[in-house]
Scaffold this active site. Sequence first.
Site, PDB file in Angstrom:
ATOM      1  N   ARG A   1       1.082   1.618  -6.091  1.00 13.68           N
ATOM      2  CA  ARG A   1       1.348   0.702  -4.983  1.00 13.68           C
ATOM      3  C   ARG A   1       0.120  -0.125  -4.616  1.00 13.68           C
ATOM      4  NH1 ARG A   1       6.600   0.010  -4.197  1.00 13.68           N
ATOM      5  NH2 ARG A   1       7.708   1.968  -4.081  1.00 13.68           N
TER       6      ARG A   1
ATOM      7  N   LYS B   1       2.546  -2.877  -7.866  1.00 14.29           N
ATOM      8  CA  LYS B   1       3.897  -2.731  -8.411  1.00 14.29           C
ATOM      9  C   LYS B   1       4.939  -3.513  -7.606  1.00 14.29           C
ATOM     10  CE  LYS B   1       6.883  -0.907 -11.244  1.00 14.29           C
ATOM     11  NZ  LYS B   1       6.967  -1.621 -12.525  1.00 14.29           N
TER      12      LYS B   1
ATOM     13  N   LYS C   1       3.751 -10.205 -20.282  1.00 17.49           N
ATOM     14  CA  LYS C   1       3.266  -8.846 -20.535  1.00 17.49           C
ATOM     15  C   LYS C   1       1.822  -8.882 -21.027  1.00 17.49           C
ATOM     16  CE  LYS C   1       5.458  -6.762 -18.822  1.00 17.49           C
ATOM     17  NZ  LYS C   1       6.695  -7.177 -18.216  1.00 17.49           N
TER      18      LYS C   1
ATOM     19  N   GLU D   1       8.656 -13.581 -21.388  1.00 21.16           N
ATOM     20  CA  GLU D   1       8.360 -12.185 -21.041  1.00 21.16           C
ATOM     21  C   GLU D   1       7.205 -11.643 -21.891  1.00 21.16           C
ATOM     22  OE1 GLU D   1       8.867 -10.329 -18.708  1.00 21.16           O
ATOM     23  OE2 GLU D   1       8.724  -8.267 -19.381  1.00 21.16           O
TER      24      GLU D   1
ATOM     25  N   ASN E   1       0.735   0.265   6.562  1.00 23.28           N
ATOM     26  CA  ASN E   1       1.248  -0.648   5.534  1.00 23.28           C
ATOM     27  C   ASN E   1       1.798  -1.853   6.236  1.00 23.28           C
ATOM     28  OD1 ASN E   1       1.096   0.660   3.163  1.00 23.28           O
ATOM     29  ND2 ASN E   1       3.140   1.541   3.268  1.00 23.28           N
ATOM     30  N   GLY E   2       1.532  -3.035   5.739  1.00 24.65           N
ATOM     31  CA  GLY E   2       2.115  -4.218   6.346  1.00 24.65           C
ATOM     32  C   GLY E   2       1.040  -5.151   6.877  1.00 24.65           C
TER      33      GLY E   2
ATOM     34  N   GLU F   1      -0.679  -9.934 -18.154  1.00 20.15           N
ATOM     35  CA  GLU F   1      -0.926  -9.057 -17.016  1.00 20.15           C
ATOM     36  C   GLU F   1      -1.676  -7.781 -17.389  1.00 20.15           C
ATOM     37  OE1 GLU F   1       2.616  -7.873 -14.915  1.00 20.15           O
ATOM     38  OE2 GLU F   1       3.748  -7.659 -16.748  1.00 20.15           O
TER      39      GLU F   1
ATOM     40  N   TRP G   1      -3.881  -1.912  -1.128  1.00 26.01           N
ATOM     41  CA  TRP G   1      -3.881  -3.177  -1.868  1.00 26.01           C
ATOM     42  C   TRP G   1      -4.294  -4.203  -0.835  1.00 26.01           C
ATOM     43  CZ3 TRP G   1      -1.740  -8.072  -2.000  1.00 26.01           C
ATOM     44  CH2 TRP G   1      -1.834  -8.755  -3.228  1.00 26.01           C
TER      45      TRP G   1
ATOM     46  N   HIS H   1       6.175 -31.188 -27.633  1.00 26.01           N
ATOM     47  CA  HIS H   1       6.020 -32.091 -26.489  1.00 26.01           C
ATOM     48  C   HIS H   1       4.733 -31.793 -25.713  1.00 26.01           C
ATOM     49  CE1 HIS H   1       9.948 -33.768 -27.247  1.00 26.01           C
ATOM     50  NE2 HIS H   1      10.451 -32.540 -27.294  1.00 26.01           N
TER      51      HIS H   1
ATOM     52  N   CYS I   1       0.864  -1.183   0.000  1.00 23.94           N
ATOM     53  CA  CYS I   1       0.000   0.000   0.000  1.00 23.94           C
ATOM     54  C   CYS I   1       0.900   1.232   0.000  1.00 23.94           C
ATOM     55  CB  CYS I   1      -0.866   0.013   1.242  1.00 23.94           C
ATOM     56  SG  CYS I   1      -1.737  -1.537   1.533  1.00 23.94           S
TER      57      CYS I   1
END
Length: 643
Positions: free
Chosen positions: A59, A638, A520, A516, A135-136, A523, A109, A539, A34
Site C-alpha cells: 500500500r 498498489k 509493465k 500493456e 490514511n487520507g 513500471e 505513501w 506516423h 497508506c
Amino acid sequence: MLKVGPRLLHSIRFRVLMSKYWIIKSSILEAIMCGIIGYSGPRKTSTVLLEGLRRLEYRGYDSAGIAVGGKSCTDGKLQVVKEVGKISALRAAMPADIDGSWGIGHTRWATHGGVTHANAHPHIDNSGKIAVVHNGIIENHTALKTMLQKKGCVFRTETDSEVIPHLIAQYYKGDLAEAVKAAIQNLEGTYGIACIHLDEPGRIVGARNGSPLIVGVGVGEMFLASDITAMVAYTDKVVYLNDGELVDIDEHSYSIIGKDEQKVERTTNQITWELGSIEKGDYPCHMEKEIFEQPESIARALSGRIDAENATAKLGGLNLDRSRLLNVGRVKIIAAGTSWHAGLVGSYLLEQVARIPAQAELASEIRYRNPVVERDSLWFAVSQSGETADSLFAMREVQRKGATVLGICNVVGSTIARESDGGIYVHSGPEIAVASTKAFTSQLAAFYLFTLLSARMRNMSREEGIHFAGALQSVPGMVAETLKARDHVQRIAKKYCRAKDFLFLGRGILYPIALEGALKLKEISYIHAEGCSAGEMKHGPIALISPEVPSVFLVSDDYLREKTISNIREIKARGGPVIVVGVEGDTETAALADEFIPVPKTDPRFYPFSMVVPLQLFAYFCALELGRDVDQPRNLAKSVTVE
Ligand code: F6R
C-alpha cells in the site's frame, strides 16, 4: 471438466461471499494509499504490528512506524518507533526491550510532506500520550494547525495528519472515544484513523470517512486495519466500518457508533482467504507467483459462468434483465492503467463479436469532460482494487447523469463494487505485487464472458457460441503452455535489458496488449517504453528506431498478420532489433525476427490472453536483471486513491 479440488472449493466459497457484497451500497470516498493496523491482545504487540505492516507494505513503502503502550513506556509516554524506508528498516530499528500490550502501526505513501523520519506515522500530541495513524488527506489542516498553534501545540512534522493527535488532546477528558468523536467533527477531507492513549490500556479508537477501516475479531484479541491482509494470519472474522462511523475496541470487544451517535449492530463476515494466497510461497517475488498463477486465476474467473448447453455465459451479478441487456446500444468502459488496457481489449471484442459500439476511456479524463450519458448506454468501471480514485470519481459522475455502471473488480467489498449497479467479480485472489498481472487476464475473462452473453442475445449463432465458449474454456491451458517459455524469455530479457528505450507494437485487439507490455516494462524496470499501434508507427514513432532501440511486436495469424509483417520489415530496414511474440509454427515471422517467442495457436480473438504473458515475463526478468525492486517499484503504490 474441471476437477473440484480444495482450491476450487475455496474459490467457490470466495465467490459466494463476494457476491453477497456486490449489492452493499454506500456513498464513500476511499483513500487508502497508506496502510494502518491496530492490535489489542495478549500477543507481543510489536510483532503483530510489524507482521501486519509487512503484509500492508504494498500500500505504500516510503516510511513506517508503530506506537505501543505497555511496560516499556517508562517515561510516561507511548513508545514510538519510526523509520524511513521499508518495513525491514523498521524491524531493524526495533528496540529489543519493546514490550507493549496494545498499539498501532502505519506504512506510508507520502502525500503531504517529504519522506522523512519526522513525517513518518504515528504522530503524537505534545504530552506524548496520544498517538494516531492516519490514511487520507485532511484538507483543512492549515487552518487547524494555525488554530492549534495559537493554543500552544508544537508541531514537529510537515504532515496534514499531525493536526489529529493535537485536536484529540484538546478534547481529551479521560475518555478517548469521546475525544476522538469531538475531534473528527473539525476534520474536512478523508480519513481512516486509529488512535491510542497511554492512560487507557488496551483501548484503540478508530474512525473513518473515505478510507477503509476493518475490525478483525479474534478470541481474546482485536485488530483494526485498513486491509484484511494485515490480519488474515490471526483471524478470519471481520466487520467493515462505513463512513461516519467510529469504533471503540479493547482486547475482548468492539463497539461501533454511527453518525447519529447510536450504537450500530453489525454482523461479522467470514473471510475465506487462505494465508498462502498472500504469501510468496516458493517464488522470489509476488509478481512471479502471480504471473504463474494465471492458469488457475483465469479458470476461477470462468468457473461456473459458461453455459455449455446454450453456448452462452451466465453472469449472476449483472442485475440487468434480458430486455435491458438486449437494448444496450453502446458500451462505455472507464478504468486506469492496466485495467484500462483490459477495457480496451473488451471494447474491441464487444464491437467485433457482439457488434455493440464500445469505447474504453481513461477515468481521469472522462470525469472532467462532462461526459454524455446516452439512455441506451451501459457503463463498466474496471478496477482490480475497486478503490482507484480516478475510476471511482468517474463512475460517480456518470451515475449522477443517470448511467447504469457495472463494476469489474477483484477486491471484495471495495467501493466500486459496493457503489456500482451490479457487476462481475474476477476472482483473481489477492494481487500483492504492485504491477498488475493476474488481475488483468481475469478482467479479460470477464469481458469475454460478457461478450459471449451479449453476442448470443444478438448475432451469434449456437455453433459460433459453442466455438467461442470452447476457445474461452481452453484459455487456462493455453496460458499454462505459454508459461513454459519462461527460460527463453529470461534469456531474451538478459540480452536486451540494458537498452534505454523500447517500442511495443501490435494491431487490432493486440494493440492494447502492446500498451500493456510497455507499461509493465516501464513500471518495474524503469526502462522507457512506448506502446503503439503498429499501423501508427510510420506516423512518428519510427523516428526513434535505431540499433539501440528494440521493438517488441505482437503478431497474430489473422487478417492483420501481413500488415504487421510489413511493419516489422520497416523496422528491420532501419537496423532496429525485433523481438516477436507470435504464433507457433509461424516460420516466416520467426525468420524475420531477431528473437521469436511462440504462443499456442488459437482463435485469433483469444491471443490477448497468451500474448500478454511473455510481455509480463519480459518486464519481470528485465527488472530482476537490473536489480529493481520488482514487487514495490519506486514511486508507485498498489491502489491509487488520490487524484
Ligand atoms: C499497472 C497497474 C496500474 C493499475 C491502475 C488501476 O500494473 O497496476 O496501472 O492498473 O492503477 O488500478 P485498479 O485496477 O486497482 O483500479
